[in-house]
Design a protein around this motif. Sequence first.
Motif, mmCIF file in Angstrom:
data_model
loop_
_atom_site.group_PDB
_atom_site.id
_atom_site.type_symbol
_atom_site.label_atom_id
_atom_site.label_comp_id
_atom_site.label_asym_id
_atom_site.label_seq_id
_atom_site.Cartn_x
_atom_site.Cartn_y
_atom_site.Cartn_z
ATOM 1 N N ARG A 179 32.863 36.042 38.582
ATOM 2 C CA ARG A 179 32.525 36.612 39.875
ATOM 3 C C ARG A 179 33.805 36.593 40.693
ATOM 4 O O ARG A 179 34.669 35.748 40.468
ATOM 5 C CB ARG A 179 31.459 35.775 40.584
ATOM 6 N N VAL A 180 33.921 37.494 41.634
ATOM 7 C CA VAL A 180 35.142 37.580 42.432
ATOM 8 C C VAL A 180 35.411 36.262 43.147
ATOM 9 O O VAL A 180 36.550 35.785 43.179
ATOM 10 C CB VAL A 180 35.074 38.765 43.420
ATOM 11 N N ASP A 181 34.380 35.609 43.673
ATOM 12 C CA ASP A 181 34.599 34.341 44.377
ATOM 13 C C ASP A 181 35.071 33.238 43.423
ATOM 14 O O ASP A 181 35.817 32.359 43.818
ATOM 15 C CB ASP A 181 33.341 33.905 45.131
ATOM 16 N N LEU A 182 34.676 33.288 42.157
ATOM 17 C CA LEU A 182 35.140 32.297 41.181
ATOM 18 C C LEU A 182 36.611 32.499 40.822
ATOM 19 O O LEU A 182 37.282 31.549 40.433
ATOM 20 C CB LEU A 182 34.304 32.360 39.904
ATOM 21 N N LEU A 183 37.105 33.712 40.946
ATOM 22 C CA LEU A 183 38.511 33.964 40.639
ATOM 23 C C LEU A 183 39.423 33.188 41.580
ATOM 24 O O LEU A 183 40.452 32.667 41.166
ATOM 25 C CB LEU A 183 38.822 35.463 40.705
ATOM 26 N N THR A 184 39.036 33.088 42.828
ATOM 27 C CA THR A 184 39.821 32.305 43.787
ATOM 28 C C THR A 184 39.838 30.842 43.364
ATOM 29 O O THR A 184 40.875 30.182 43.421
ATOM 30 C CB THR A 184 39.249 32.476 45.207
ATOM 31 N N SER A 185 38.707 30.345 42.891
ATOM 32 C CA SER A 185 38.642 28.966 42.397
ATOM 33 C C SER A 185 39.542 28.779 41.185
ATOM 34 O O SER A 185 40.181 27.732 41.035
ATOM 35 C CB SER A 185 37.204 28.590 42.046
ATOM 36 N N LEU A 186 39.601 29.780 40.306
ATOM 37 C CA LEU A 186 40.472 29.704 39.131
ATOM 38 C C LEU A 186 41.938 29.616 39.562
ATOM 39 O O LEU A 186 42.704 28.819 39.019
ATOM 40 C CB LEU A 186 40.262 30.903 38.207
#
Length: 192
Positions: free
Chosen positions: A82-89
């Motif tokens: 998900r796009v929001d998980l990419l920031t976490s990555l």
Amino acid sequence: MPYGDAMSGRTRSEARRAEIVRAALEVIAERGYRGASLAAVAERVGLTQQGLLHHFPTKDALLVAVLEERDKWDAVPGGGWRVDLLTSLVEYNAMRPGIIQTFSALLGESVTEGHPAREYFTDRYTRVRASMAAALRAAYGDRLPNGLTPERTAPLLVAVMDGLQYQWLLDPESVDMPGAFRDFVHLLGEEV
């Protein structure tokens, strides 16, 4: 040999392989793939080169194991980003510079003809672009607020992630990798 002894032998072998892969990650991060030798990896884990070859018959086999291990660390349960998980990555990557350095060194070297990781990275980028397009489609539908399709935006998203990694590795004090990525996602129209 009793069954329990066979399992403990297998477990020891798997543990040794994992130790070798970790050492290879370190050596590749320090010297690059071409500069990394099996002898250096073997020395780091207290093996002879022959002993290392028992676990990984070629340097290319070890390289593939290193790349596969790195991919396991970034795997998302269910396989969908998900796009929001990419920031976490990106935030997670900022906490593991050695892994990012190894990946970046191998990626840079893989663009040369005949490099053993070239096919791996070509295939990986095909999968990553498709995964990013799916994440973008789930977040925005068929068009992002900027008018681009998820398929047109996916290569840009991947380029920003990888390009920020290189800039951050070269000058971590000046490049806020997670902050810059959040800014890029904001440009896409996603609130983070």
